[in-house]
Design an enzyme around this catalytic site. Structure first.
Site, PDB file in Angstrom:
ATOM      1  N   SER A   1     -31.302  28.719 -42.041  1.00 33.01           N
ATOM      2  CA  SER A   1     -32.201  29.473 -41.179  1.00 33.01           C
ATOM      3  C   SER A   1     -33.055  28.543 -40.308  1.00 33.01           C
ATOM      4  CB  SER A   1     -33.051  30.393 -42.042  1.00 33.01           C
ATOM      5  OG  SER A   1     -33.395  31.531 -41.314  1.00 33.01           O
TER       6      SER A   1
ATOM      7  N   LYS B   1     -31.776  25.281 -38.082  1.00 32.63           N
ATOM      8  CA  LYS B   1     -32.091  24.842 -36.718  1.00 32.63           C
ATOM      9  C   LYS B   1     -32.514  23.368 -36.799  1.00 32.63           C
ATOM     10  CE  LYS B   1     -34.665  29.296 -36.117  1.00 32.63           C
ATOM     11  NZ  LYS B   1     -33.726  30.378 -36.063  1.00 32.63           N
TER      12      LYS B   1
ATOM     13  N   TRP C   1     -29.281  39.597 -37.090  1.00 34.31           N
ATOM     14  CA  TRP C   1     -30.445  39.006 -36.401  1.00 34.31           C
ATOM     15  C   TRP C   1     -30.109  37.589 -35.895  1.00 34.31           C
ATOM     16  CZ3 TRP C   1     -34.738  40.134 -34.053  1.00 34.31           C
ATOM     17  CH2 TRP C   1     -35.885  39.335 -34.122  1.00 34.31           C
TER      18      TRP C   1
ATOM     19  N   HIS D   1     -28.508  37.276 -45.208  1.00 31.85           N
ATOM     20  CA  HIS D   1     -29.102  36.028 -44.748  1.00 31.85           C
ATOM     21  C   HIS D   1     -29.569  35.210 -45.949  1.00 31.85           C
ATOM     22  CE1 HIS D   1     -31.366  33.623 -41.832  1.00 31.85           C
ATOM     23  NE2 HIS D   1     -32.427  33.706 -42.614  1.00 31.85           N
TER      24      HIS D   1
HETATM   25  C1  GCU Z   1     -37.149  34.620 -39.086  1.00 29.97           C
HETATM   26  C2  GCU Z   1     -36.922  34.025 -37.723  1.00 29.97           C
HETATM   27  C3  GCU Z   1     -35.577  33.299 -37.664  1.00 29.97           C
HETATM   28  C4  GCU Z   1     -35.477  32.305 -38.780  1.00 29.97           C
HETATM   29  C5  GCU Z   1     -35.745  32.989 -40.099  1.00 29.97           C
HETATM   30  C6  GCU Z   1     -35.795  32.050 -41.300  1.00 29.97           C
HETATM   31  O1  GCU Z   1     -36.228  35.641 -39.303  1.00 29.97           O
HETATM   32  O2  GCU Z   1     -36.989  35.064 -36.794  1.00 29.97           O
HETATM   33  O3  GCU Z   1     -35.433  32.626 -36.427  1.00 29.97           O
HETATM   34  O4  GCU Z   1     -34.222  31.675 -38.782  1.00 29.97           O
HETATM   35  O5  GCU Z   1     -37.003  33.610 -40.066  1.00 29.97           O
HETATM   36  O6  GCU Z   1     -36.080  30.872 -41.159  1.00 29.97           O
HETATM   37  O7  GCU Z   1     -35.602  32.552 -42.409  1.00 29.97           O
END
Ligand code: GCU
Length: 397
Positions: free
Chosen positions: A235, A239, A326, A376
């Site tokens: 997540s 990134k 998402w 997720h």
């Molecule tokens: C939120 C956010 C995402 C991210 C996620 C996470 O959903 O909007 O961009 O990847 O958190 O880090 O769990």
């Protein structure tokens, strides 16, 4: 399938493929001077041009200044996991202020010689990664071992890999309450500076920096083969792993798990999370310049296939999950596919010629991709694929 928007998601979230706007991706292999790019131009300047575009418009510049560092081994115990692993806990102290970051490291005992490793950041503290009672607990929010499923430390060890991890909040707290006056940012401010400039790093940049600093430490540890380290993240930390791997070519492999918007997903699809959504909640992850692209994805000088291409020719794995709309699984696949021309320059296998696979049918070319059934998260099934993939590229002869 008709799309329904979950309560927590903004009402303008698009989950309809028919509403994905027509888009043209910025060209990977045409440089700023409009010249076409082959292997030698990629190496000589195109890669650097793209890296700079990401610094200026997405994540911000990472300071070049090197801080002094001192490592203190706080704990070393060869009896972890019933004698299958050695647990080491190392405090790294940075700069004059002796800013402390705690590294947790498990090394398999049965392997001879230096071992390859997975390195990733954790969300809630090193003590959440495994129920091992000896892990130093520096904060109380989550219970010991509460994220052990996400980490699979014993599975990793039993396959002959070390696991190294640090906690994101110890590097840059994941909130904007203190406005970059805490964490590592202030260690780099010039006289009188109180926050990063518009093209300077946000949290993702700081987190990525710290992963490179853990790699510095691993290079000093003779039990680890530091030229065989995979940087991994889930997540927001996926990134981060991508940005770390893009900047620091010492990482031998990069794994993005469900990294989504600002990670592996193509911005221009405008599907699932978009820049204006992420800016509303967590703009501080990025550089301030990134804000100008809200609802203007098409004006970005980059898209995320270019980030993935910065990993080439090193092995890269992008993973999605079916219920993680998402994060736009298809956008994650397409970014990996559109990064492929750079892998092709190096004659490595890529996703060129591949269509998006069905759930649970991984593709393992030099770019790996899978769409796991489920939500997720980073699970044992994901890890089994990562280990299999790593076995091909990181295991020593
Ligand atoms: C939120 C956010 C995402 C991210 C996620 C996470 O959903 O909007 O961009 O990847 O958190 O880090 O769990």
């Amino acid at each position: 399938v008709a799309s329904t928007i979950a309560a927590a998601e903004p009402a303008d979230t698009n989950y309809d493929e028919k509403k994905v706007p027509p888009y043209e991706l910025p060209k990977l292999l045409i440089d700023k001077a409009s010249q076409s790019v082959g292997r030698s131009e990629w190496d000589s300047h195109r890669r650097t041009e793209i890296l700079h575009l990401f610094e200026e418009s997405v994540y911000g510049k990472t300071p070049k200044r090197q801080l002094s560092v001192r490592y203190e081994v706080i704990d070393s115990d060869a009896n972890a996991f019933n004698g299958r692993a050695t647990r080491k806990q190392i405090a790294a102290f940075f700069g004059e202020k002796q800013y402390r970051i705690d590294i947790l490291l498990y090394i398999p005992n049965k392997s001879k010689g230096p071992v390859p490793a997975f390195l990733g950041m954790n969300f809630y503290g090193n003590h959440t990664v495994h129920s091992d009672p000896k892990i130093i607990q520096r904060e109380k929010k989550k219970a010991r071992g509460s994220f052990s499923k996400r980490w699979q430390a014993e599975l990793i060890i039993d396959h002959g890999y070390a696991l190294a991890t640090i906690h994101r909040d110890q590097v840059a707290p994941d909130n904007y309450r203190n406005g970059f006056t805490d964490g590592i940012h202030p260690l780099f401010y010039t006289n009188g500076q109180k926050k990063p400039k518009p093209d300077e790093w946000g949290s993702i940049g700081a987190w990525a920096w710290s992963l490179s600093r853990v790699l510095d430490y691993l290079e000093t540890n003779k039990q680890i083969n530091a030229s065989h380290v995979a940087v991994i993240g889930h997540s927001r930390l996926g990134k981060t792993a991508l940005w770390a791997g893009a900047q620091d070519t010492r990482f031998a492999m990069v794994i993005s798990n469900n990294s989504g918007c600002g990670g592996a997903a193509l911005y221009r699809r405008c599907y699932g999370e978009r820049i204006h959504h992420i800016m509303k909640k967590v703009s501080y992850w990025f550089c301030t310049n990134h804000r100008q692209y809200q609802k203007r994805e098409h004006e970005l000088p980059v898209d995320q296939h270019m980030l993935l291409a910065l990993i080439a020719p090193r092995p890269l794995y992008v993973a999605s999950a079916t219920a993680d709309r998402w994060a736009d699984p298809k956008g994650e696949f397409l970014a990996a596919k559109h990064a492929s021309p750079v892998y092709d320059l190096f004659d490595t296998s890529s996703l060129s010629g591949h269509e998006m696979p069905k759930p649970d049918q991984p593709i393992h070319s030099t770019i790996g991709y899978h769409l796991r059934t489920g939500k997720h998260d980073m699970t044992a099934d994901d890890w089994r694929q990562y280990i299999k993939f790593a076995n091909r590229f990181l295991k020593q002869e």
